[in-house]
Design a protein around this motif. Structure first.
Motif, PDB file in Angstrom:
ATOM      1  N   GLY A 261     -13.283   2.138 -12.513  1.00  0.00           N
ATOM      2  CA  GLY A 261     -14.502   2.589 -12.114  1.00  0.00           C
ATOM      3  C   GLY A 261     -15.285   1.383 -11.631  1.00  0.00           C
ATOM      4  N   ASN A 262     -16.615   1.412 -11.940  1.00  0.00           N
ATOM      5  CA  ASN A 262     -17.386   0.317 -11.350  1.00  0.00           C
ATOM      6  C   ASN A 262     -17.294   0.078 -10.000  1.00  0.00           C
ATOM      7  OD1 ASN A 262     -18.546   0.443 -14.006  1.00  0.00           O
ATOM      8  ND2 ASN A 262     -17.046  -1.209 -14.612  1.00  0.00           N
ATOM      9  N   ASP A 263     -17.060  -1.306  -9.661  1.00  0.00           N
ATOM     10  CA  ASP A 263     -17.077  -1.613  -8.326  1.00  0.00           C
ATOM     11  C   ASP A 263     -15.686  -1.476  -7.451  1.00  0.00           C
ATOM     12  OD1 ASP A 263     -19.417  -2.443  -8.609  1.00  0.00           O
ATOM     13  OD2 ASP A 263     -19.059  -4.493  -9.130  1.00  0.00           O
ATOM     14  N   HIS A 264     -14.589  -0.858  -8.222  1.00  0.00           N
ATOM     15  CA  HIS A 264     -13.347  -0.849  -7.676  1.00  0.00           C
ATOM     16  C   HIS A 264     -13.000   0.674  -7.910  1.00  0.00           C
ATOM     17  CE1 HIS A 264     -12.975  -3.275 -11.529  1.00  0.00           C
ATOM     18  NE2 HIS A 264     -12.516  -2.114 -11.740  1.00  0.00           N
ATOM     19  N   GLU A 265     -12.227   1.243  -7.048  1.00  0.00           N
ATOM     20  CA  GLU A 265     -11.728   2.623  -6.993  1.00  0.00           C
ATOM     21  C   GLU A 265     -10.555   2.979  -8.070  1.00  0.00           C
ATOM     22  OE1 GLU A 265     -10.920   4.350  -3.262  1.00  0.00           O
ATOM     23  OE2 GLU A 265     -12.478   2.786  -2.223  1.00  0.00           O
ATOM     24  N   CYS A 266     -10.041   2.063  -8.332  1.00  0.00           N
ATOM     25  CA  CYS A 266      -8.829   2.346  -9.450  1.00  0.00           C
ATOM     26  C   CYS A 266      -9.531   2.737 -10.868  1.00  0.00           C
ATOM     27  CB  CYS A 266      -7.991   1.331  -9.690  1.00  0.00           C
ATOM     28  SG  CYS A 266      -6.729   1.571 -10.794  1.00  0.00           S
ATOM     29  N   ILE A 267      -9.361   3.899 -11.252  1.00  0.00           N
ATOM     30  CA  ILE A 267      -9.873   4.186 -12.665  1.00  0.00           C
ATOM     31  C   ILE A 267      -8.883   4.063 -14.022  1.00  0.00           C
ATOM     32  CG2 ILE A 267     -10.977   6.206 -11.333  1.00  0.00           C
ATOM     33  CD1 ILE A 267      -8.998   8.207 -12.335  1.00  0.00           C
ATOM     34  N   ASP A 268      -7.811   3.058 -13.521  1.00  0.00           N
ATOM     35  CA  ASP A 268      -6.865   2.816 -14.426  1.00  0.00           C
ATOM     36  C   ASP A 268      -6.512   4.009 -15.446  1.00  0.00           C
ATOM     37  OD1 ASP A 268      -5.506   0.722 -15.739  1.00  0.00           O
ATOM     38  OD2 ASP A 268      -6.961   0.660 -17.428  1.00  0.00           O
TER      39      ASP A 268
END
Length: 489
Positions: A261-268
């Motif tokens: 999340g946050n500043d990157h699109e990968c939600i892990d």
């Protein structure tokens, strides 16, 4: 209140639906569906090809028992294996080209190890016997905690053992023709070497797929070790877009305290990790264990598609991802490989079209020559005639060229001799001359001679070989004649 509900249920959902339709593949996930279809096609082709023949010649057969190489319905005798080096070069250059262009595309889409693992793990164990919950999580170890599971596990081994036997037999069909294969089975007491090869291949395939599993790709397969040498930044591979998704790992490979999340699109979500049969995290970058099965691409495509976004893991090249460009397929390296492959294919085709249907091998006997009472001089040769055609032929031998008017065949007689299809025959050839061919006074004369073998029933089948005809000096000839005539009295 009603207007608020109308806005919240129409606009966002409609937009999300449009995005889903744009990014989510319909039906099965895109690459998995294509791979399964390709696996079925490849399996059918490999099973059927050994049984396709034209006049008894196969598409491909390297038979050591017959001493033959069949290639696209052209039969090459082992004495004609000048074509084999070209095929070997083509094989290696082809591997270099495919790896440079598409990375380990062979491993994910053509390697028997990958295909059989899909059959055993995903089809037999998961779909048929329900030993695993779902194919989307390959990290979960197989737990055999009940008698039912143990029985189903054993049943899965039995099923694949049968499949391994069929597959190993089909593999041998490319080296032992199916007709010979069944004959060897019926007379197995005379073919223990053949039986040993089959059993070893059978057991290895069974143990490899059922027990060694992906460890074969990681620790045993040599292809994984050479691929990194052939890769460049335009090689296609399963690649994670770090610019969009964020850096999950540091450059040294250590975790980056990543949180989705946050500043990157990968939600892990870890779906790409769970589904990986090689047990790696593709977000770490290129790894030797990756076989380009593209399961991670499908998993990420599904997850990101539900969010209305493109997949963070794609089948692309590092340059294309970094620069948002199209994949550069044609570059100096790949063009060079293509040129070499085309040249090799052209040479192989020329050799195939210029292939001889008969082979001729001529060896002189230990006697230099033999002088007759009449003054005739004989030369004897041991001749091997090989009929590489698929039909039997009757052959004759004659002298051609400059010496044809002076030298003639006295044995074998004028009658032709038969040579069966794909067989050979050894004969003793005796040539005679009544002419004085001496060219030196102090040494025997060595004369170049051309000998032709030709099929009486097919003028197109002929071959000419160079040899020598020995003739004595005039003095030696006269002395020998006098001696022979004196012995008559």
């Amino acid at each position: 209140m009603e207007s608020t509900q109308t806005i919240s249920t129409h606009n966002p959902n409609s937009a999300l639906k449009d995005k889903k339709e744009k990014f989510i593949p319909k039906g099965l996930q895109l690459f998995r569906k294509k791979r399964y279809v390709w696996y079925v096609i490849l399996t059918i082709v490999l099973l059927v090809v050994p049984f396709i023949t034209i006049d008894g010649i196969h598409v491909f057969l390297l038979s050591f028992t017959r001493g033959e190489l069949h290639l696209f319905f052209v039969n090459f005798n082992f004495q004609e294996l000048y074509v084999l080096p070209f095929l070997t070069i083509l094989l290696f250059v082809g591997i270099f080209f495919i790896t440079t262009m598409g990375g380990r595309v062979w491993c994910g889409w053509g390697c028997p190890q990958t295909i059989f693992r899909v059959i055993y793990r995903d089809l037999i164990q998961t779909k048929i016997l329900r030993l695993r919950k779902k194919i989307s999580n390959k990290q979960q170890p197989l737990v055999l905690d009940t008698a039912s599971k143990k029985f189903r596990y054993f049943l899965g081994l039995v099923i694949f053992f049968i499949i391994a036997g069929v597959a190993s037999a089909d593999f041998l069909f490319y080296f032992v023709a199916p007709v010979d294969f069944w004959h060897f089975l019926l007379t197995i007491q005379d073919h223990f070497v053949f039986l040993g090869f089959w059993i070893v291949i059978w057991l290895f395939l069974f143990a490899d797929v059922c027990f060694i599993a992906e460890n074969f790709c990681v620790y045993i397969c040599p292809y994984a070790r050479v691929q990194s040498v052939l890769y460049d930044n335009d090689t296609i591979m399963a690649i994670y877009n770090e610019n969009r998704g964020g850096a999950v790992y540091m450059p040294d490979g250590k975790p980056n305290n990543f949180q989705g999340g946050n500043d990157h699109e990968c939600i892990d979500c870890m779906r790409c990790v769970d589904i990986c049969p090689a047990h790696i995290d593709i977000r770490k970058g290129m790894q030797l264990e990756c076989v380009n099965c593209l399961e991670c691409v499908d998993a990420c495509t599904n997850v990101m598609g539900r969010m209305g976004k493109k997949s963070l893991i794609t089948w692309s090249s590092p340059n294309a991802v970094a620069k948002s460009n199209k994949i550069r397929f044609f570059r100096p390296k790949t063009i060079g490989y293509i040129v070499v492959i085309v040249l090799i294919i052209i040479v192989a085709i020329i050799l195939a079209f210029n292939k001889k249907d008969t082979l001729l091998n001529i060896n002189r006997t230990q006697e230099t020559y033999e002088i007759r009472r009449t003054g005739a001089v004989d030369n004897a040769y041991k001749v091997l005639i090989e009929n590489t055609d698929s039909k039997p032929h009757n052959f004759k031998i004659r002298v051609v060229g400059d010496l044809a008017k002076d030298v003639y065949v006295i044995s074998p007689k004028d009658d032709s001799f038969a040579v069966p299809a794909q067989d050979s025959r050894i004969i003793v050839l005796v040539l005679r001359t009544n002419a004085n061919l001496s060219q030196e006074d102090d040494a025997d004369t060595k004369l170049p001679i051309k000998i032709e073998s030709f099929a009486v029933d097919d003028p197109k089948i002929s071959i000419t070989k160079d040899s020598i005809f020995m003739y004595p000096t005039t003095n030696a000839l006269n002395k020998a004649i006098k001696k022979l005539r004196k012995e008559d009295y």
